[in-house]
Design an enzyme around this catalytic site. Structure first.
Site, PDB file in Angstrom:
ATOM      1  N   GLY A 137      33.971  95.107  35.246  1.00  0.00           N
ATOM      2  CA  GLY A 137      34.550  93.948  34.575  1.00  0.00           C
ATOM      3  C   GLY A 137      34.820  94.171  33.108  1.00  0.00           C
TER       4      GLY A 137
ATOM      5  N   ARG B  23      24.520 105.575  37.020  1.00  0.00           N
ATOM      6  CA  ARG B  23      24.291 104.816  35.790  1.00  0.00           C
ATOM      7  C   ARG B  23      23.060 105.324  35.041  1.00  0.00           C
ATOM      8  NH1 ARG B  23      25.941  98.551  37.411  1.00  0.00           N
ATOM      9  NH2 ARG B  23      28.167  98.821  36.947  1.00  0.00           N
TER      10      ARG B  23
END
Length: 396
Positions: A377, A36
């Site tokens: 998500g 990330r």
């Protein structure tokens, strides 16, 4: 949905609040995966090179609106500095005097990381006062955290209405990839949806049947579809309470002209364990005491045939219990086939979801997929056709 990007935005000498996702995995105080941070770095490098004063904010874990020292972003700021190869400053709060002093001390091109936004209850509550306090740090807002875009929090949505707001380069790449896959794709389009439960992906499946020409269902959720159609699946994992929903999805697919592809053979075993004795059986011939743990070789060949006829693919979820060999065989084989077609320029492939990313890494083909989303998500909600607050706030 058209959205604002950094193209042509004058940032020199201006304070830019960059919403990042620095919620990286940590074990025993050590960051175990820098992905990330690495994917965020191009936006920071660009802003810094153009003379912006870059103020990075992010959440980290779930402190519940309280200051939890173990959930501080201080170690992550150090890791960001190592990835960037430069000094990165750190402020021990994200609002208030300490944050303001740290921001005021920034020179053009310098980078500052603010403390965990979730140390304040106003973050998750999207409190206007907290959003306004964050906005005081900057003149421009940039969201580069698609992975948090499904949340209407102060740092992901609230601030975007208080400052000129733009998508960072990672957010831009994600939105463009997803748009190319589902909003304006080259057809035919296929989707692979795997995993264990139909119930967790009911909205996803319902949306995809109207978006794609071919919908491939694998993993344990395929067992629910098979059982719903009257096929014996032995002791395999399924959701008996979802049979009616599965039949409704099959009916919707037929009405929409979407071909749903279920396994035609399976790899079965007496238990889920590494290197147990296995058998390949046709669907419909699963022994009463056996577990379906992977799709079989005939299904793999069928899927390769189906995928060979499409131009665009979206993939979410493995085909079997890939974490446990030998039940990784089908997922790995399909991953390599997708990678080969993508590398040959015959396929646009977009994959996402934690298990899918792990499966691609396991197969060694991550770099050969057109776009791999780590958003979890948010990726799933996008595929479900939902409006993401963090994205809507950037729309033109």
């Amino acid at each position: 949905m058209p959205f604002r990007t950094l193209d042509g935005v004058a940032v020199a000498g201006r304070r830019v609040l960059l919403r990042a996702d620095l919620n990286v995995p940590v074990r025993d105080g050590r960051i175990t995966d820098l992905t990330r941070i690495e994917r965020l770095s191009p936006t920071i490098r660009e802003l810094s090179a153009k003379g912006a004063r870059v103020v990075v904010c992010s959440h980290f874990e779930r402190p519940g609106g309280k200051r939890v020292p173990a959930m501080s972003l201080a170690p992550v700021a150090v890791a960001l500095g190592k990835v960037l190869g430069r000094k990165v400053s750190f402020a021990d709060d994200c609002i208030g005097p300490s944050a303001q002093h740290a921001v005021a001390a920034l020179a053009d091109g310098e980078v500052l990381v603010l403390e965990n936004t979730r140390f304040h209850p106003g973050e998750e509550a999207n409190d206007p006062a907290f959003a306004a306090a964050l906005a005081e740090s900057a003149e421009i807002y940039v969201n580069d955290a698609f992975s948090t875009a499904q949340r209407a929090h102060a740092s992901t949505e609230g601030v975007a209405h208080l400052l000129p707001a733009y998508a960072g380069r990672l957010m831009q790449a994600e939105l463009e990839a997803l748009g190319a896959a589902l909003d304006h794709p080259q057809r035919p389009v296929a989707a692979i949806v795997g995993g264990s439960k139909v119930s967790t992906k009911l909205e996803l499946l319902g949306n995809l049947v109207s978006k794609v020409e071919v919908l491939i269902v694998g993993g344990a959720m395929a067992n629910t579809f098979l059982a719903a159609g009257g096929t014996a699946i032995g002791r395999s994992l399924e959701e008996a309470g979802m049979h009616a929903a599965a039949r409704d999805i099959l009916s919707s697919a037929r009405a929409a002209g979407c071909e749903m592809v279920l396994p035609i053979d399976a790899v079965v075993a007496a238990e889920l364990a590494s290197n147990v004795p296995t058998r390949v059986v046709a669907i419909g011939a699963v022994p009463a005491d056996a577990l379906i743990l992977d799709v079989g070789p005939a299904t793999v060949e069928l899927l390769k045939e189906k995928l060979g006829a499409v131009k665009t693919l979206v993939w979410n979820g493995p085909l079997g219990a890939f974490e446990t060999p030998p039940f990784d065989a089908a997922t790995t084989a399909i991953a390599k086939a997708i990678a080969a077609a993508t590398s040959a320029g015959a396929l646009l492939s977009v994959a996402g979801g934690g298990d899918t990313v792990s499966a691609l890494r396991h197969a060694g083909v991550t770099d050969q997929i057109s776009y791999v989303s780590t958003a979890g998500g948010a990726f799933l909600e996008w595929l479900e056709g939902k409006t993401l607050p963090g994205v809507a706030a950037l729309s033109v």
